[in-house]
Design a protein around this motif. Structure first.
Motif, PDB file in Angstrom:
ATOM      1  N   ASP A  74       1.086  -1.441   0.285  1.00 33.02           N
ATOM      2  CA  ASP A  74       0.093  -0.120   0.661  1.00 33.02           C
ATOM      3  C   ASP A  74       0.601   1.023  -0.035  1.00 33.02           C
ATOM      4  O   ASP A  74       2.454   1.105   0.571  1.00 33.02           O
ATOM      5  CB  ASP A  74      -0.813   0.448   1.161  1.00 33.02           C
ATOM      6  CG  ASP A  74      -2.068  -0.724   1.296  1.00 33.02           C
ATOM      7  OD1 ASP A  74      -2.712  -1.370   0.373  1.00 33.02           O
ATOM      8  OD2 ASP A  74      -2.821  -1.334   2.385  1.00 33.02           O
ATOM      9  N   PRO A  75       0.234   2.662  -0.793  1.00 30.41           N
ATOM     10  CA  PRO A  75       1.085   3.119  -0.587  1.00 30.41           C
ATOM     11  C   PRO A  75       1.621   3.804   0.895  1.00 30.41           C
ATOM     12  O   PRO A  75       2.887   4.181   0.606  1.00 30.41           O
ATOM     13  CB  PRO A  75       0.238   4.352  -1.151  1.00 30.41           C
ATOM     14  CG  PRO A  75      -1.009   3.881  -1.645  1.00 30.41           C
ATOM     15  CD  PRO A  75      -0.942   2.661  -1.362  1.00 30.41           C
ATOM     16  N   PHE A  76       1.286   4.475   1.698  1.00 29.89           N
ATOM     17  CA  PHE A  76       0.969   4.416   2.981  1.00 29.89           C
ATOM     18  C   PHE A  76       2.663   3.163   3.877  1.00 29.89           C
ATOM     19  O   PHE A  76       4.058   3.771   4.002  1.00 29.89           O
ATOM     20  CB  PHE A  76       1.007   4.386   4.498  1.00 29.89           C
ATOM     21  CG  PHE A  76       1.076   4.845   5.333  1.00 29.89           C
ATOM     22  CD1 PHE A  76       1.149   5.965   5.926  1.00 29.89           C
ATOM     23  CD2 PHE A  76       1.564   3.646   6.838  1.00 29.89           C
ATOM     24  CE1 PHE A  76       1.531   6.006   7.802  1.00 29.89           C
ATOM     25  CE2 PHE A  76       1.985   4.418   7.443  1.00 29.89           C
ATOM     26  CZ  PHE A  76       1.747   5.296   7.671  1.00 29.89           C
ATOM     27  N   ASP A  77       2.730   1.990   3.529  1.00 26.48           N
ATOM     28  CA  ASP A  77       3.457   1.001   3.876  1.00 26.48           C
ATOM     29  C   ASP A  77       4.841   1.176   2.766  1.00 26.48           C
ATOM     30  O   ASP A  77       5.778   1.391   3.627  1.00 26.48           O
ATOM     31  CB  ASP A  77       2.759   0.112   3.844  1.00 26.48           C
ATOM     32  CG  ASP A  77       2.325  -0.578   4.774  1.00 26.48           C
ATOM     33  OD1 ASP A  77       1.921   0.325   6.102  1.00 26.48           O
ATOM     34  OD2 ASP A  77       1.095  -1.435   4.440  1.00 26.48           O
ATOM     35  N   HIS A  78       4.842   1.964   1.825  1.00 22.59           N
ATOM     36  CA  HIS A  78       5.772   1.303   0.895  1.00 22.59           C
ATOM     37  C   HIS A  78       6.646   3.578   1.725  1.00 22.59           C
ATOM     38  O   HIS A  78       7.985   2.503   1.387  1.00 22.59           O
ATOM     39  CB  HIS A  78       5.169   2.310  -0.902  1.00 22.59           C
ATOM     40  CG  HIS A  78       6.505   1.931  -1.087  1.00 22.59           C
ATOM     41  ND1 HIS A  78       7.485   1.474  -1.832  1.00 22.59           N
ATOM     42  CD2 HIS A  78       6.246   3.839  -1.940  1.00 22.59           C
ATOM     43  CE1 HIS A  78       8.548   1.809  -3.179  1.00 22.59           C
ATOM     44  NE2 HIS A  78       8.154   3.303  -2.955  1.00 22.59           N
ATOM     45  N   PHE A  79       5.775   4.169   2.234  1.00 26.77           N
ATOM     46  CA  PHE A  79       7.247   5.544   1.918  1.00 26.77           C
ATOM     47  C   PHE A  79       7.098   4.865   3.345  1.00 26.77           C
ATOM     48  O   PHE A  79       8.031   5.652   3.528  1.00 26.77           O
ATOM     49  CB  PHE A  79       6.448   6.986   2.037  1.00 26.77           C
ATOM     50  CG  PHE A  79       5.954   6.583   0.314  1.00 26.77           C
ATOM     51  CD1 PHE A  79       7.117   7.504  -0.079  1.00 26.77           C
ATOM     52  CD2 PHE A  79       4.802   6.564  -0.525  1.00 26.77           C
ATOM     53  CE1 PHE A  79       7.296   7.963  -1.003  1.00 26.77           C
ATOM     54  CE2 PHE A  79       4.569   7.005  -1.462  1.00 26.77           C
ATOM     55  CZ  PHE A  79       6.057   7.413  -2.400  1.00 26.77           C
ATOM     56  N   LEU A  80       6.634   4.470   4.398  1.00 22.59           N
ATOM     57  CA  LEU A  80       6.734   4.076   6.351  1.00 22.59           C
ATOM     58  C   LEU A  80       8.389   3.118   5.630  1.00 22.59           C
ATOM     59  O   LEU A  80       9.013   4.135   6.357  1.00 22.59           O
ATOM     60  CB  LEU A  80       5.918   3.393   6.152  1.00 22.59           C
ATOM     61  CG  LEU A  80       5.948   3.046   8.100  1.00 22.59           C
ATOM     62  CD1 LEU A  80       5.816   4.874   8.570  1.00 22.59           C
ATOM     63  CD2 LEU A  80       4.765   2.328   8.398  1.00 22.59           C
ATOM     64  N   GLN A  81       8.435   2.657   4.431  1.00 23.54           N
ATOM     65  CA  GLN A  81       9.718   1.655   4.974  1.00 23.54           C
ATOM     66  C   GLN A  81      11.131   2.983   4.447  1.00 23.54           C
ATOM     67  O   GLN A  81      12.536   2.827   5.141  1.00 23.54           O
ATOM     68  CB  GLN A  81       9.449   0.368   4.010  1.00 23.54           C
ATOM     69  CG  GLN A  81       9.499  -0.850   4.141  1.00 23.54           C
ATOM     70  CD  GLN A  81       9.193  -1.868   3.028  1.00 23.54           C
ATOM     71  OE1 GLN A  81       9.610  -1.788   2.029  1.00 23.54           O
ATOM     72  NE2 GLN A  81       9.410  -2.735   4.329  1.00 23.54           N
ATOM     73  N   LEU A  82      10.278   3.957   3.141  1.00 28.20           N
ATOM     74  CA  LEU A  82      11.176   4.789   3.320  1.00 28.20           C
ATOM     75  C   LEU A  82      11.819   5.566   4.489  1.00 28.20           C
ATOM     76  O   LEU A  82      12.831   5.866   4.389  1.00 28.20           O
ATOM     77  CB  LEU A  82      11.206   5.818   1.416  1.00 28.20           C
ATOM     78  CG  LEU A  82      10.726   4.568   0.414  1.00 28.20           C
ATOM     79  CD1 LEU A  82      10.588   5.625  -0.492  1.00 28.20           C
ATOM     80  CD2 LEU A  82      12.179   4.160   0.150  1.00 28.20           C
ATOM     81  N   TYR A  83      10.998   5.961   4.970  1.00 25.99           N
ATOM     82  CA  TYR A  83      11.314   6.364   6.150  1.00 25.99           C
ATOM     83  C   TYR A  83      11.258   5.565   7.057  1.00 25.99           C
ATOM     84  O   TYR A  83      12.106   7.149   8.719  1.00 25.99           O
ATOM     85  CB  TYR A  83      10.400   7.552   6.317  1.00 25.99           C
ATOM     86  CG  TYR A  83      10.427   8.477   5.864  1.00 25.99           C
ATOM     87  CD1 TYR A  83      10.359   9.737   5.694  1.00 25.99           C
ATOM     88  CD2 TYR A  83       9.148   8.581   4.711  1.00 25.99           C
ATOM     89  CE1 TYR A  83      10.469  11.533   4.965  1.00 25.99           C
ATOM     90  CE2 TYR A  83       9.044   9.735   3.162  1.00 25.99           C
ATOM     91  CZ  TYR A  83       9.497  11.111   3.645  1.00 25.99           C
ATOM     92  OH  TYR A  83       9.770  11.980   2.790  1.00 25.99           O
ATOM     93  N   GLY A  84      12.382   4.921   7.067  1.00 25.04           N
ATOM     94  CA  GLY A  84      12.914   3.970   8.020  1.00 25.04           C
ATOM     95  C   GLY A  84      11.733   3.587   9.307  1.00 25.04           C
ATOM     96  O   GLY A  84      12.151   3.985  10.500  1.00 25.04           O
TER      97      GLY A  84
END
Length: 367
Positions: A74-84
């Motif tokens: 999901d978009p949120f989870d994708h960027f959460l990973q990128l933000y550590g």
């Protein structure tokens, strides 16, 4: 000939943007409006149902904008990973920027765009204004449909003579008084807001005609349009009007606005969600977290799973602590006191309108 300007309207899942979409669809069918929505993958089912209801009403699908569309997450989870694993907060709203604003600005590119925003006539806020010069915001529910940047440029003291000339080309019945106001320079004793309101109160369509004439001398997107039907608009829509539009159209008010009764220590109160947006939004009040725990326990458990490595949705409290029985009783009792304080402030049947001390959230998510 097809307009070179794109007209767009974003639907967040909230009541105001949904009502604005219906209002524009009904009242300005000549405008080639593109209706779009940004999906974070973390909305409540009622939000997705509202989108479906609007698509049925329009007879066509909304354009779906999705950040990280090629990701398997999901978009949120994708960027959460990128933000550590760093959860978004009021101090770092990366969710709004990455999941809403950037997909929107990528979608419109460098096209000249008029973006319609559902801020009501009874609200005192400006909302999201893109920093991109090719995007211009319009507010159809307000008496003043123009953004702050347009008004400040139009009413500059350097433009007094031009504004007077443009007014003389209108058919206003209040020209003599309007010219008196126009010709009084802005000063510490006569500020921009006073001048704007005086002109709008005398003749809103005439002010809009003057503003449109001014825009024709600029590089704003509307400068490329031969005419603009909202110039004649003098509607001012408030909370009750929004609910009326949603009910009358058959689209309906999102279910999470409907207040639910609870009981604590022999006292009864009500709660509901005050906004759209992700079910774990950090702008939620604590009573809304309690609402989520009791009405959507599966979503609450999923929100709890994000709290790890020292990151929490609230700065002062973890979700596992908030749902302790004594703590929930405290939150509910405070909710009852808040409603009691606010009960004489509004006759609206919706809890969100009874609580006049709402925390301001991201305009792109909650309208």
């Amino acid at each position: 000939m097809k307009s070179k300007v794109r007209h767009v309207l974003g639907i967040s899942g909230g009541k105001d943007s949904a009502a604005l979409a219906i209002y524009m669809f009904e009242n300005y069918p000549e405008l080639p409006i593109e209706y779009y929505t940004c999906d974070t993958g973390k909305e409540l089912e009622a939000t997705y149902q509202l989108i479906k209801n609007l698509e049925i009403y329009f007879g066509k699908s909304l354009t779906l904008l999705e950040a990280a569309a090629k990701s398997h997450e999901d978009p949120f989870d994708h960027f959460l990973q990128l933000y550590g694993g760093y959860l978004p907060s009021s101090a770092s709203r990366w969710c709004t920027r990455k999941l809403k604003l950037e997909p929107f600005e990528k979608w419109v590119g460098n096209d000249p765009v008029v973006s319609y925003v559902g801020i009501r006539g009874d609200e005192d806020r400006e909302g999201y204004i893109s920093k991109k010069p090719n995007i211009q915001s319009i507010f159809p529910f307000r008496k003043n449909i123009w953004s702050e940047d347009v008004v400040s440029k139009l009413l500059k003291n350097d433009h007094i003579r031009k504004v007077a000339n443009w007014y003389q080309q209108t058919d206003t019945q209040h020209l003599e008084r309007i010219l008196e106001i126009v010709e009084e320079p802005l000063s510490s004793k006569f500020v921009q807001t006073e001048k704007l309101n005086a002109l709008l109160n005398l003749d809103t369509p005439a002010f809009n005609q003057v503003a449109f004439a001014f825009l024709k001398t600029t590089n704003y997107p509307l400068s490329a349009e031969a005419n603009f039907p909202l110039v004649d608009n003098d509607d001012v829509l408030k909370k009750d009007d929004i609910y009326d539009i949603l009910k009358r159209s058959g689209v309906g008010v999102p279910q999470y606005y409907e207040e639910i009764t609870f009981e604590v220590n022999g006292k009864k109160g009500t709660y509901a969600r005050s906004r759209s947006g992700c079910y774990f939004c950090f702008f939620q009040q604590k009573i809304e977290w309690v609402w989520l725990y009791e009405q959507h326990p599966d979503k609450f458990r999923m929100a709890m799973e994000y709290e790890k490595d020292g990151y929490t949705w609230m700065q002062d409290e973890r979700l596992e602590d908030l749902i302790q029985p004594e703590r929930m009783d405290q939150i509910k009792e405070e909710q009852i006191r808040r409603i009691e304080r606010a009960k004489n402030n509004t006759k609206s049947p919706y809890l969100v309108d009874k609580l006049n001390d709402e925390v301001e959230g991201c305009i792109s998510c909650f309208l």
